[in-house]
Design a protein around this motif. Structure first.
Motif, PDB file in Angstrom:
ATOM      1  N   LYS A 187      62.080  21.711 -11.716  1.00 12.19           N
ATOM      2  CA  LYS A 187      61.329  22.366 -10.653  1.00 12.19           C
ATOM      3  C   LYS A 187      61.565  23.863 -10.789  1.00 12.19           C
ATOM      4  CE  LYS A 187      60.822  22.580  -5.615  1.00 12.19           C
ATOM      5  NZ  LYS A 187      61.344  22.073  -4.313  1.00 12.19           N
ATOM      6  N   ALA A 188      60.527  24.602 -11.093  1.00 13.94           N
ATOM      7  CA  ALA A 188      60.676  26.029 -11.367  1.00 13.94           C
ATOM      8  C   ALA A 188      59.807  26.849 -10.420  1.00 13.94           C
ATOM      9  CB  ALA A 188      60.298  26.346 -12.818  1.00 13.94           C
ATOM     10  N   ARG A 189      60.368  27.965  -9.962  1.00 14.80           N
ATOM     11  CA  ARG A 189      59.623  28.881  -9.089  1.00 14.80           C
ATOM     12  C   ARG A 189      59.542  30.245  -9.769  1.00 14.80           C
ATOM     13  NH1 ARG A 189      61.410  31.507  -3.364  1.00 14.80           N
ATOM     14  NH2 ARG A 189      63.317  31.806  -4.587  1.00 14.80           N
ATOM     15  N   PRO A 190      58.403  30.568 -10.405  1.00 14.65           N
ATOM     16  CA  PRO A 190      58.263  31.893 -11.013  1.00 14.65           C
ATOM     17  C   PRO A 190      57.969  32.956  -9.948  1.00 14.65           C
ATOM     18  CG  PRO A 190      56.282  30.601 -11.387  1.00 14.65           C
ATOM     19  CD  PRO A 190      57.233  29.714 -10.652  1.00 14.65           C
ATOM     20  N   ILE A 191      58.612  34.105 -10.085  1.00 18.02           N
ATOM     21  CA  ILE A 191      58.410  35.222  -9.154  1.00 18.02           C
ATOM     22  C   ILE A 191      58.212  36.490  -9.985  1.00 18.02           C
ATOM     23  CG2 ILE A 191      59.387  36.537  -7.236  1.00 18.02           C
ATOM     24  CD1 ILE A 191      61.228  34.138  -6.688  1.00 18.02           C
ATOM     25  N   VAL A 192      57.069  37.113  -9.849  1.00 17.83           N
ATOM     26  CA  VAL A 192      56.770  38.336 -10.589  1.00 17.83           C
ATOM     27  C   VAL A 192      57.086  39.542  -9.700  1.00 17.83           C
ATOM     28  CG1 VAL A 192      54.994  39.674 -11.768  1.00 17.83           C
ATOM     29  CG2 VAL A 192      55.007  37.176 -11.954  1.00 17.83           C
ATOM     30  N   LEU A 193      57.963  40.432 -10.189  1.00 16.72           N
ATOM     31  CA  LEU A 193      58.363  41.623  -9.444  1.00 16.72           C
ATOM     32  C   LEU A 193      58.388  42.815 -10.383  1.00 16.72           C
ATOM     33  CD1 LEU A 193      61.439  40.137  -7.536  1.00 16.72           C
ATOM     34  CD2 LEU A 193      59.210  40.647  -6.529  1.00 16.72           C
ATOM     35  N   THR A 194      58.018  43.990  -9.866  1.00 15.97           N
ATOM     36  CA  THR A 194      58.265  45.201 -10.632  1.00 15.97           C
ATOM     37  C   THR A 194      59.754  45.496 -10.596  1.00 15.97           C
ATOM     38  OG1 THR A 194      57.992  46.663  -8.728  1.00 15.97           O
ATOM     39  CG2 THR A 194      55.999  46.092  -9.985  1.00 15.97           C
ATOM     40  N   THR A 195      60.189  46.367 -11.481  1.00 20.75           N
ATOM     41  CA  THR A 195      61.620  46.689 -11.529  1.00 20.75           C
ATOM     42  C   THR A 195      62.107  47.202 -10.182  1.00 20.75           C
ATOM     43  OG1 THR A 195      61.332  47.311 -13.850  1.00 20.75           O
ATOM     44  CG2 THR A 195      63.357  48.022 -12.764  1.00 20.75           C
ATOM     45  N   GLN A 196      61.335  48.090  -9.571  1.00 22.19           N
ATOM     46  CA  GLN A 196      61.758  48.665  -8.299  1.00 22.19           C
ATOM     47  C   GLN A 196      61.771  47.615  -7.192  1.00 22.19           C
ATOM     48  OE1 GLN A 196      63.002  51.804  -8.001  1.00 22.19           O
ATOM     49  NE2 GLN A 196      63.640  50.976  -6.025  1.00 22.19           N
ATOM     50  N   GLU A 197      60.782  46.743  -7.174  1.00 23.07           N
ATOM     51  CA  GLU A 197      60.765  45.670  -6.169  1.00 23.07           C
ATOM     52  C   GLU A 197      61.985  44.766  -6.313  1.00 23.07           C
ATOM     53  OE1 GLU A 197      55.923  45.064  -5.573  1.00 23.07           O
ATOM     54  OE2 GLU A 197      57.012  43.927  -7.111  1.00 23.07           O
ATOM     55  N   PHE A 198      62.327  44.467  -7.554  1.00 24.04           N
ATOM     56  CA  PHE A 198      63.480  43.602  -7.823  1.00 24.04           C
ATOM     57  C   PHE A 198      64.782  44.263  -7.342  1.00 24.04           C
ATOM     58  CE2 PHE A 198      66.622  42.212 -11.222  1.00 24.04           C
ATOM     59  CZ  PHE A 198      66.985  41.053 -10.537  1.00 24.04           C
ATOM     60  N   LEU A 199      64.974  45.521  -7.683  1.00 23.88           N
ATOM     61  CA  LEU A 199      66.195  46.217  -7.283  1.00 23.88           C
ATOM     62  C   LEU A 199      66.276  46.350  -5.765  1.00 23.88           C
ATOM     63  CD1 LEU A 199      66.316  48.995 -10.040  1.00 23.88           C
ATOM     64  CD2 LEU A 199      67.778  46.961  -9.855  1.00 23.88           C
ATOM     65  N   THR A 200      65.141  46.589  -5.136  1.00 27.19           N
ATOM     66  CA  THR A 200      65.121  46.700  -3.673  1.00 27.19           C
ATOM     67  C   THR A 200      65.545  45.382  -3.030  1.00 27.19           C
ATOM     68  OG1 THR A 200      63.380  48.373  -3.752  1.00 27.19           O
ATOM     69  CG2 THR A 200      63.684  47.200  -1.667  1.00 27.19           C
ATOM     70  N   GLU A 201      65.010  44.267  -3.523  1.00 27.55           N
ATOM     71  CA  GLU A 201      65.378  42.961  -2.962  1.00 27.55           C
ATOM     72  C   GLU A 201      66.864  42.685  -3.156  1.00 27.55           C
ATOM     73  OE1 GLU A 201      63.242  39.486  -3.389  1.00 27.55           O
ATOM     74  OE2 GLU A 201      61.276  40.352  -2.929  1.00 27.55           O
ATOM     75  N   MET A 202      67.388  43.063  -4.313  1.00 32.44           N
ATOM     76  CA  MET A 202      68.806  42.841  -4.577  1.00 32.44           C
ATOM     77  C   MET A 202      69.670  43.723  -3.678  1.00 32.44           C
ATOM     78  SD  MET A 202      69.120  40.418  -6.740  1.00 32.44           S
ATOM     79  CE  MET A 202      70.850  40.656  -7.132  1.00 32.44           C
ATOM     80  N   ASN A 203      69.309  44.987  -3.542  1.00 37.88           N
ATOM     81  CA  ASN A 203      70.101  45.913  -2.739  1.00 37.88           C
ATOM     82  C   ASN A 203      70.035  45.568  -1.254  1.00 37.88           C
ATOM     83  OD1 ASN A 203      70.847  47.358  -5.021  1.00 37.88           O
ATOM     84  ND2 ASN A 203      69.103  48.769  -4.888  1.00 37.88           N
TER      85      ASN A 203
END
Length: 965
Positions: A852-868
Motif C-alpha cells: 500500500k503506497a501513498r505518493p506525495i509530490v512536494l517542491t523542495t520548499q514545501e517539503f522542508l516547511t512540512e518537516m520544520n
C-alpha cells in the motif's frame, strides 16, 4: 459538459427484477456480447456481403473477491443523444436494434445482474460498478458510470480510458476511433461456480468461454476474413495471464453419405417466411478434436476433449439451432424429435438454420432474445417437418462394461473380502493398554476394533486427524510375519486391492471431516510387466463403494476414471443423476526421491529411486498448511531473487512436489537393537513433513501398517498422538528402542533463519524496489524518454509498516513516497505528477508488489516547511541512500540534517545529476549479499550477509540478519 442519462428512476425501480432475467454469468455475458455484435449485424444480409470486419475483445481480470469483464468492439459507437435518451431507457421488450439486441431490456438487465451479484455478497465500491465508454467517428469519447440504479452521469474527455482492458496485441481495436467498451464486475465465487466449476485456473475457465463462442459465432467468424473475437485473462492472485483468438468450430460427420439433409420453406399465418436448412448425422468427434489439436492445441482439455459442446454424452446429444446471427440453442433433442434421450444417440448432432426470407427481418425469440420462441407457429411447423421418420436420428450403442479397477480379475471371479476365523480370535487392545502406541494386530480387524473402542470410551464416531501408511506390496516383500492374514501375501491381486479398500473404508469412517490419508507406495513388476499399484490404490480410495451408481440406467462408473466430478454429475452413459457414498478425494501426488531402492535392481532396467506419496482428504475443503514448510533461506532461491523480490513469498519458497529424503539405513543400532530393521522403513523427515502439513499439536495419527513404527514415534516427537498396528510382533517389541533412538536424534540442527526474518527482508526489498519502479512507471506515464528528464531530484521512501499481510489480505506493507521536485516546478506540473503517480500505483508492476503506497509530490520548499512545522512526523533523522535505482544495497548512511544542508548549496542535485534514477532516501537499509551483481562500486565495506535495518521516527532501530551460505 456533464449530463445524466434518462431513465434513472425507472432503473432504480426495475433493476433488481431485471437482474433475474439471467440465471448465471454466461447468460449475462452473452447479452453484452450480443449487444456489441448487433452494432454490425442488423440482419442476415450482413453475411451475404460484410462490408466491415468485426473486432471484439473480451478481457477477464480476476481478483480476490471479484472478476471484471472488459468487452470492447469497433462498432459505430453511440451518439451523445442516443446515450442520453435511448440506451438506458427500459422501453419495450419487443423493440430491437440489430437482430441480437433487445433495446428494452438486454444491456440493462445484464449490467443489473453483474451489480446484483456484488450486492448480494456485500461487495463492490465505486470502482466496481459498470462503466460504458463509447465514441463515434464524428464525436468525442463519452463515458457513463454505474451503478445501474444511480444517476448515470455522462463524462466528456475520457480518451485515456479508451484502451483500458484491451491487450496491446489487438492493435486494430486500440487504433479504432469508434466503438463501445463495457466494463462489468461481478462476484468471483459467482463466476467460478458458473464457468467450468471443476477448474480453479482462470485460463481453463476462459478456454471454456472461448470454445463456447467458437461454437455460437462460427458463422460470424467465417463471414469476413478479418472478423475477430479475442479473449484474454489475468488472474491477479497467481499472475496467470494469456490471450487467445476465438476460432470457429464446425461439425464433421462420420459418413457424409449417410448424413441427413433437408431444406424447406415455412410460411406462417401472418405472412412471415423463412428458409430452413437441416442437416444431422453421427458426429466424428475424434476427427473434430484431432483437427482442433493440430490447429489450436490449447483449445482442448489435457485429455484432448472439447469442454463445452461436442462430447459424446447424453446431455449433449441433439441439434443446434441457428437464428438471428448466432446459435441460439444447443443440444436440442426431445423438444424437436419425438424421442427420449438415451446413450445410443450420444454421437448424434447437427444444425437447424432458420433464415428470414423476403420482408421478414428476424426469427421470433423469447423476450430475452436468447432462445427461439418454442410456442410460436414457426417452431411448430419446423418440428412437424423435421420429425418425419426419414429425418429422425439413427443411434448406436456406445455403452461400455465397467470393471472395479486394478488388474482384471478372471472371468466370473468375484472379489472376496471376508474376515477369516483367525482374524476374529483375539482382541487387539488389552484392557489396561495405552491406545496411543504400537499394537500387534491385523490392520482391518484392529481399525474396526479401534472404532468400537473409541465409540464406547469417547462417545464419538470420528477421531482420526491423519493416517500415514505404506501398505504391504502384493506378494513381493517379506515383512517378517508368518501370519497368513498378512495383506498381500495370499489370494489374487483383485482380492489384495479389495482388502485395502475395506481397510481404507474403515479408516475413512473414523476420520474427522478435515482429516487426511497419506499412502506411500510404488509400482512393481509381475510377469515382465509393470503393475500400476499407486493408481490402482487411488481408484480404490476414490471408490470405496466400488463406484457410483446411476439411478437411471443402473450402470456403475468409477470416479477418477469415467467421471471427474463427485455426486451430482451426469452419468456418461445416459446423462442421469449419479449417486455415491462418500469416498476419499485425491488431492495431490508427491514423488519421494529416496536415492536408494528396494527390493530389486536388475540388469536392463532403470534404477528405481522413487516412490509415490498419495494425499487424500475426506472433505473437498481440505487444505494443507503450506506456509509451515516454506524454505526460508535465500540460498535455496534462484540467483536473481534479490532483483525480483515481488516474485517471492515473504515467508519463503514452497518446496516442489518432489521430496528428497534418504531412507534410514538398516543397522542403525540403539542399545544393541537394529531399530530400522525393516525392508521399507520411513525416513523420519518424510513423516515430519507430512504431519507438519496436515496436523496440529494434539492431533491423532494412525498407521495401520506401522512396520517398525516410525510414523507413530515421529508423531509422538511432534506432540501428536500416534497409533500403529503391526502383525510382526518383533517390531512391536522393539518399538520403545526406536522411539528412544528418534528422541536422541532430535538434536539441535544448524539454526535456520526464521520465517519472520525472511519476511522482513523480502518486504523491505519489495519496498525499495517499489520506489524505483514507481519512478520508472511515472516517467512512462508522463511520456518522458529518459527518467533524468523528470523534475524529481529526491525520493523519500518512508516505511510505515512492514511484514507479511500486516496491512491486509495480500498487502505486506505500507509506505509513503515523497517525490521532491524542483522549486521551479509549476503547480500545474506538480499536480500532473501527483495524478500520474497515484495512477502508477494501480498499474503493473507496482500493483503486483502487495504494497500500500501513498505518493506525495512536494517542491523542495514545501517539503522542508512540512518537516520544520512538524506537519510530517514519520521521517526519522537517520536514513539510507540508494543510488541510481540499485534497490538491494544502500550506498551510504545520511542524516536528514545532512541532506538539508547539501540541498541548500546544490551539492545534492549536482552529485546525482548524471544518474538515470533520482536517489532514494529511506528509513530502511537493505544490504543483500547478491549472488550475481558486483558491489565494487560501493565505497563502504559489506558484511557478506543479508541484513535489514528499520529506523523509526521515535528513534528506535530494528536490525535483522540472515547469515549467507
Amino acid at each position: 459538459m456533464n449530463e445524466t442519462c434518462e431513465s434513472a428512476v425507472e432503473l432504480e425501480m426495475l433493476a433488481s427484477g431485471m437482474a433475474k432475467q439471467h440465471e448465471n454469468y454466461l447468460d449475462a455475458l452473452q447479452e453484452l456480447i450480443d449487444n456489441s455484435v448487433s452494432a454490425f449485424v442488423k440482419s442476415e444480409s450482413y453475411f451475404e456481403n460484410p462490408a466491415e470486419p468485426i473486432n471484439l475483445s473480451l478481457m477477464f481480470v480476476r481478483g480476490e473477491n471479484t472478476i471484471t469483464t472488459y468487452i470492447s468492439d469497433n462498432g459505430p459507437g453511440i451518439t451523445r443523444n442516443n446515450l442520453q435518451t435511448e440506451v438506458f431507457r427500459t422501453g419495450n421488450k419487443e423493440i430491437s436494434e440489430g437482430i441480437l439486441n433487445n433495446v428494452g431490456w438486454g444491456l440493462k438487465a445484464s449490467l443489473a445482474w453483474f451489480e446484483e451479484s456484488l450486492k448480494q455478497r456485500n461487495l463492490g465500491n465505486q470502482s466496481d460498478w459498470f462503466t460504458l465508454i463509447t465514441q463515434t467517428e464524428t464525436s468525442d469519447c463519452l463515458r457513463v458510470d454505474g451503478p445501474i440504479t444511480g444517476d448515470l452521469p455522462i463524462t466528456d474527455d475520457v480518451e485515456s480510458d479508451w484502451d483500458v482492458g484491451i491487450p496491446n496485441r489487438y492493435s486494430d481495436l486500440l487504433e479504432a476511433d469508434h466503438g463501445t467498451r463495457v466494463h462489468a464486475t461481478c462476484a468471483r465465487d459467482q463466476f467460478d461456480d458458473d464457468v467450468w466449476p471443476s477448474a480453479e485456473s482462470l485460463g481453463t475457465k476462459v478456454q471454456y468461454i472461448r470454445e463456447r463462442l467458437g461454437v455460437m459465432f462460427r458463422r460470424l467468424l467465417s463471414a469476413h476474413e478479418d472478423n475477430q473475437i479475442a479473449v484474454s485473462y489475468h488472474d491477479l492472485e497467481t499472475n496467470e495471464k494469456g490471450s487467445f483468438d476465438v476460432v470457429p468450430i464446425w461439425l464433421e460427420y462420420d459418413d457424409d453419405e449417410s448424413k441427413k439433409a433437408h431444406e424447406f420453406e415455412v410460411k406462417i399465418s401472418n405472412g412471415q417466411r423463412y428458409d430452413v436448412q437441416y442437416e444431422a448425422g453421427t458426429l466424428d468427434i475424434d476427427a473434430m478434436t484431432a483437427k482442433a489439436e493440430e490447429q489450436y492445441p490449447d483449445l482442448l482439455t489435457q485429455s484432448g476433449k472439447f469442454r463445452y459442446r461436442y462430447r459424446p454424452s447424453q446431455n449433449r446429444q441433439g441439434i443446434d439451432i441457428y437464428a438471428n446471427g448466432r446459435l441460439l440453442m444447443t443440444s436440442v433433442f426431445e423438444e424437436i424429435f419425438d424421442l427420449t434421450r438415451n446413450n445410443q444417440y450420444n454421437y448424434f448432432g447437427g444444425i437447424l438454420q432458420i433464415l428470414p426470407k423476403g420482408e421478414t427481418s428476424e426469427v421470433p425469440t423469447d423476450n430475452k432474445k436468447t432462445r427461439l420462441d418454442t410456442n410460436s407457429e414457426l417452431w411448430r411447423e419446423i418440428r412437424e417437418e423435421v420429425s418425419n421418420d426419414e429425418l429422425l436420428p439413427d443411434g448406436r450403442d456406445y455403452r461400455r462394461n465397467i470393471s472395479s479397477g486394478g488388474a482384471s480379475a478372471p472371468e466370473n471371479e468375484e472379489p472376496t473380502a471376508e474376515v477369516t476365523d483367525t482374524e476374529a480370535t483375539s482382541w487387539t487392545f488389552d484392557d489396561d493398554e495405552e491406545i496411543f502406541t504400537m499394537h500387534n494386530g491385523y490392520a482391518r480387524k484392529a481399525v474396526s476394533e479401534l472404532q468400537t473402542l473409541i465409540k464406547e470410551e469417547k462417545g464419538k464416531d470420528t477421531f482420526l486427524d491423519a493416517t500415514v501408511t505404506s501398505p504391504p506390496y502384493f506378494d513381493l516383500k517379506d515383512y517378517g510375519s508368518d501370519d497368513t492374514n498378512e495383506v498381500g501375501q495370499h489370494g489374487s491381486y483383485i482380492e489384495y486391492l479389495d482388502e485395502l479398500r475395506a481397510i481404507f473404508e474403515h479408516v475413512y469412517s473414523i476420520t474427522n471431516e478435515d482429516g487426511s490419508l497419506w499412502v506411500v507406495v510404488n509400482t512393481f513388476r509381475r510377469n515382465h510387466e509393470l503393475i500400476q499399484l499407486p493408481f490402482d490404490i487411488a481408484r480404490v480410495c476414490q471408490n470405496l463403494e466400488q463406484g457410483m451408481e446411476c439411478s437411471n440406467c443402473e450402470n456403475t462408473v468409477l470416479r477418477g476414471v469415467e467421471v471427474l466430478d463427485g455426486p451430482g454429475t451426469a452419468c456418461p452413459h445416459c446423462g442421469g443423476s449419479i449417486s455415491s457414498e462418500a469416498s476419499w478425494i485425491l488431492q495431490d501426488i508427491v514423488v519421494w526421491n529416496k536415492n536408494k531402492a528396494l527390493p530389486y535392481t536388475k540388469e536392463g532396467r532403470l534404477r528405481n529411486v522413487f516412490e509415490y506419496v498419495l494425499c487424500f482428504s475426506k472433505s473437498s475443503e481440505f487444505a494443507l498448511e503450506m506456509d509451515r514448510i516454506r524454505e526460508s533461506h535465500p540460498s535455496t532461491f534462484k540467483r536473481w531473487w534479490a532483483d525480483y523480490p515481488e516474485r517471492y513469498h515473504p515467508l519463503g519458497k514452497l518446496p516442489e512436489n518432489i521430496w528428497e529424503f534418504e531412507p534410514p539405513t538398516r543397522g542403525s543400532f540403539n542399545g544393541g537393537v537394529d531399530v530400522f530393521d525393516h525392508p521399507a522403513a520411513f525416513p523420519p523427515g518424510l513423516i515430519e513433513r507430512i504431519l507438519t502439513l496436515s496436523t496440529d499439536s494434539g492431533d491423532v495419527v494412525l498407521d495401520p501398517f506401522a512396520g517398525s513404527g516410525v510414523t507413530v514415534a515421529q508423531a509422538e516427537q511432534m506432540d501428536r498422538k500416534g497409533i500403529g498396528f503391526e502383525l510382526n510382533e518383533e517390531y512391536c517389541e522393539s518399538y520403545p528402542e526406536l522411539k528412544d533412538h528418534l528422541q536422541e536424534q532430535q538434536t539441535t540442527a544448524e539454526a535456520k533463519p526464521t520465517q519472520e526474518k525472511l519476511d522482513r527482508l523480502i518486504c523491505g526489498l519489495r519496498q525499495t524496489k517499489y520506489a524505483r519502479e514507481l519512478i520508472r512507471t511515472l516517467g512512462g506515464e508522463l511520456g518522458f524518454a529518459k527518467l533524468s528528464q523528470l523534475d524529481i531530484h529526491s525520493v523519500f521512501l518512508v516505511s510505515r509498516e512492514l511484514g507479511y499481510q500486516t496491512v491486509g489480505q495480500d498487502v505486506h506493507g505500507e509506505m509513503d513516497l515523497l517525490l521532491i521536485v524542483d522549486d521551479e516546478t509549476t503547480a500545474r506540473t506538480a499536480l500532473e505528477y501527483q495524478k500520474s503517480a497515484e495512477e502508477s500505483t494501480t498499474l503493473q508492476p507496482c500493483s503486483g508488489f502487495g504494497m500500500k503506497a501513498r505518493p506525495i509530490v512536494l517542491t523542495t520548499q514545501e517539503f522542508l516547511t512540512e518537516m520544520n512545522d512538524g506537519a510530517y512526523t514519520h521521517l526519522p533523522e537517520d536514513l539510507y541512500v540508494y543510488e541510481n535505482g540499485r534497490h538491494y544495497v544502500y550506498a551510504e548512511e545520511i542524516s536528514f540534517s545532512d541532506w538539508t544542508g547539501m540541498n541548500e548549496n546544490m551539492e545534492w542535485t549536482q552529485r546525482f545529476a548524471g544518474d538515470e534514477f533520482p536517489p532514494i532516501i529511506s528509513n530502511i537499509g537493505v544490504e543483500i549479499d547478491h549472488p550475481v551483481q558486483s558491489m565494487e562500486t560501493l565505497s563502504r565495506s559489506l558484511s557478506g550477509d543479508h541484513e535489514l535495518w528499520v529506523n523509526t521516527s521515535s528513534g528506535d532501530s530494528e536490525h535483522t540478519v540472515i547469515e549467507s551460505r
